[in-house]
Design a protein around this motif. Structure first.
Motif, short mmCIF file in Angstrom:
data_model
loop_
_atom_site.label_atom_id
_atom_site.label_comp_id
_atom_site.label_asym_id
_atom_site.label_seq_id
_atom_site.Cartn_x
_atom_site.Cartn_y
_atom_site.Cartn_z
N PHE A 51 0.84 -1.21 0.00
CA PHE A 51 0.00 0.00 0.00
C PHE A 51 0.87 1.26 0.00
CE2 PHE A 51 -3.92 -2.04 2.27
CZ PHE A 51 -4.14 -2.84 1.16
N CYS A 52 1.91 1.27 0.85
CA CYS A 52 2.81 2.41 0.90
C CYS A 52 3.52 2.61 -0.44
CB CYS A 52 3.85 2.23 2.01
SG CYS A 52 3.18 2.30 3.70
N GLN A 53 3.95 1.52 -1.02
CA GLN A 53 4.63 1.59 -2.32
C GLN A 53 3.69 2.13 -3.39
OE1 GLN A 53 7.31 -1.69 -3.65
NE2 GLN A 53 5.83 -1.93 -5.33
N HIS A 54 2.45 1.68 -3.37
CA HIS A 54 1.45 2.14 -4.33
C HIS A 54 1.24 3.64 -4.21
CE1 HIS A 54 -2.19 2.14 -6.78
NE2 HIS A 54 -2.82 2.75 -5.79
N ILE A 55 1.19 4.14 -2.98
CA ILE A 55 1.03 5.58 -2.77
C ILE A 55 2.20 6.34 -3.36
CG2 ILE A 55 1.03 7.38 -0.98
CD1 ILE A 55 -0.64 5.43 0.75
N SER A 248 -11.60 -2.29 -12.01
CA SER A 248 -11.05 -1.05 -12.52
C SER A 248 -10.32 -1.28 -13.85
CB SER A 248 -10.06 -0.46 -11.51
OG SER A 248 -9.30 0.58 -12.08
N ASN A 249 -10.22 -0.22 -14.65
CA ASN A 249 -9.44 -0.29 -15.88
C ASN A 249 -8.11 0.45 -15.76
OD1 ASN A 249 -10.30 2.34 -15.82
ND2 ASN A 249 -11.42 2.29 -17.77
N ARG A 250 -7.70 0.74 -14.52
CA ARG A 250 -6.46 1.46 -14.29
C ARG A 250 -5.28 0.50 -14.15
NH1 ARG A 250 -8.02 6.14 -9.86
NH2 ARG A 250 -10.08 6.67 -10.68
N VAL A 251 -4.25 0.73 -14.90
CA VAL A 251 -3.08 -0.13 -14.86
C VAL A 251 -2.44 -0.19 -13.47
CG1 VAL A 251 -0.74 -0.49 -15.76
CG2 VAL A 251 -2.61 0.11 -17.33
N PRO A 252 -2.24 0.94 -12.78
CA PRO A 252 -1.64 0.86 -11.45
C PRO A 252 -2.46 0.04 -10.46
CG PRO A 252 -1.54 3.11 -12.27
CD PRO A 252 -2.44 2.35 -13.20
N TRP A 253 -3.78 0.09 -10.59
CA TRP A 253 -4.62 -0.69 -9.69
C TRP A 253 -4.53 -2.18 -10.01
CZ3 TRP A 253 -9.87 2.07 -8.29
CH2 TRP A 253 -9.59 3.31 -7.71
N HIS A 254 -4.44 -2.52 -11.29
CA HIS A 254 -4.26 -3.93 -11.66
C HIS A 254 -2.91 -4.44 -11.18
CE1 HIS A 254 -7.45 -4.08 -15.13
NE2 HIS A 254 -7.98 -3.84 -13.95
N ARG A 255 -1.89 -3.59 -11.23
CA ARG A 255 -0.57 -3.98 -10.74
C ARG A 255 -0.62 -4.24 -9.25
NH1 ARG A 255 2.02 0.36 -12.04
NH2 ARG A 255 2.37 -0.34 -14.18
N LEU A 256 -1.32 -3.38 -8.51
CA LEU A 256 -1.45 -3.60 -7.07
C LEU A 256 -2.20 -4.89 -6.79
CD1 LEU A 256 -1.19 -2.67 -4.13
CD2 LEU A 256 -3.28 -1.31 -4.46
N LEU A 257 -3.25 -5.18 -7.57
CA LEU A 257 -4.00 -6.42 -7.39
C LEU A 257 -3.09 -7.64 -7.60
CD1 LEU A 257 -6.64 -7.99 -7.00
CD2 LEU A 257 -7.08 -7.70 -9.45
N GLU A 258 -2.26 -7.60 -8.62
CA GLU A 258 -1.34 -8.72 -8.87
C GLU A 258 -0.38 -8.91 -7.70
OE1 GLU A 258 0.61 -7.74 -12.50
OE2 GLU A 258 -1.15 -8.14 -13.77
#
Length: 270
Positions: A51-55, A248-258
């Motif tokens: 989560f911190c990294q995503h931010i 979501s269709n957002r790439v960063p959110w899909h990356r976080l999901l993975e």
């Protein structure tokens, strides 16, 4: 968005917006313990780190200054090292590492209200902030400030931009959380009348948002609100987050999901 009439505190000397993220270091057993009861303490700590990294990756250009507000105090150097490691993993379009736009300060002692109030009141002088920008920018107490926690990864730059805009015409901005708390608070600089926002609040309960609104009304402060979002505190919250990321269709959110699924896969294999 909502607002209330107020005395509208004037901030003619403000110099940009400061964006802070309150975060604990990801030591197993000291962070995300409710989630850890379901998926294991080590895995919960790793998800907090994600989560911190995503931010860092998604919100490094949202304000004049970005800082992590960290605990415990002895983890400050570890946060600095972590940001330096991240800065070697990718670069921005301008050729500068996005991670280099972050500084690190430590949280004060006390309950959540005391710690938040301390950050809002604290001028960020060069010597107070470690990290890549520690000698670049000083911020006075009149600057707008926006503070979030690290447990709501659905916060994006649009939410922060909305909060910053609301601070142009409100004294306080709150981001209501689905559990009755708030995931974001913003203030138009600092004034002693803000003290009451952080006193005698039932922190950690479903009444935090409503109590804070009532206190603001009594103090004559205007309040704007951003969209309601969900924190991630337990397994049910994590399931809900995964669903929203998947839709979501957002790439960063899909990356976080993975990345989250990678952690959960390790837990399932243990």
């Amino acid at each position: 968005m909502t607002g209330m009439e107020s005395k509208q505190i004037d901030r003619p000397n403000a110099s940009g917006t400061v964006f802070g993220v309150m975060a604990k270091y990801w030591e197993p057993g000291r962070v995300k313990t409710r989630l850890g009861k379901s998926i294991g303490l080590s895995n919960a700590a790793e998800i907090h780190r994600l989560f911190c990294q995503h931010i860092v990756k998604s919100m490094s250009a949202v304000a004049y200054r970005q800082v992590f507000v960290v605990a415990p105090a002895e983890s400050r150097e570890a946060f600095d090292d972590w940001l330096k490691e991240l800065s070697g993993s990718g670069s921005s379009k301008a050729g500068q590492q996005d991670e280099n736009l972050w500084g690190v300060v430590t949280q004060s002692a006390g309950d959540l209200g005391v710690r938040m109030r301390h950050w809002f009141r604290q001028p960020l002088a060069d010597g107070d902030v470690s990290g890549p920008l520690s000698t670049s920018i000083s911020v006075n107490e009149d600057a707008k400030r926006i503070l979030i926690g690290a447990d709501c990864p659905l916060i994006d730059s649009a939410v922060i931009s909305d909060a910053e805009s609301l601070l142009s015409c409100h004294d306080v901005v709150l981001g209501p959380a689905a559990d009755g708390g708030y995931y974001l608070i913003g203030l138009r600089g600092w004034d002693p009348c803000f003290d009451s926002l952080f006193e005698d609040i039932s922190w950690g309960t479903e009444s935090v948002f409503d109590e804070t609104i009532r206190v603001a009304e009594l103090a004559g402060l205007s309040v704007g609100t951003t969209a309601k979002l969900s924190d991630v505190d337990n397994e049910s919250d994590l399931i809900n987050l995964r669903r929203q990321l998947l839709e979501s269709n957002r790439v960063p959110w899909h990356r976080l999901l993975e990345q989250i699924d990678g952690v959960l896969a390790k837990e399932a294999g243990q």
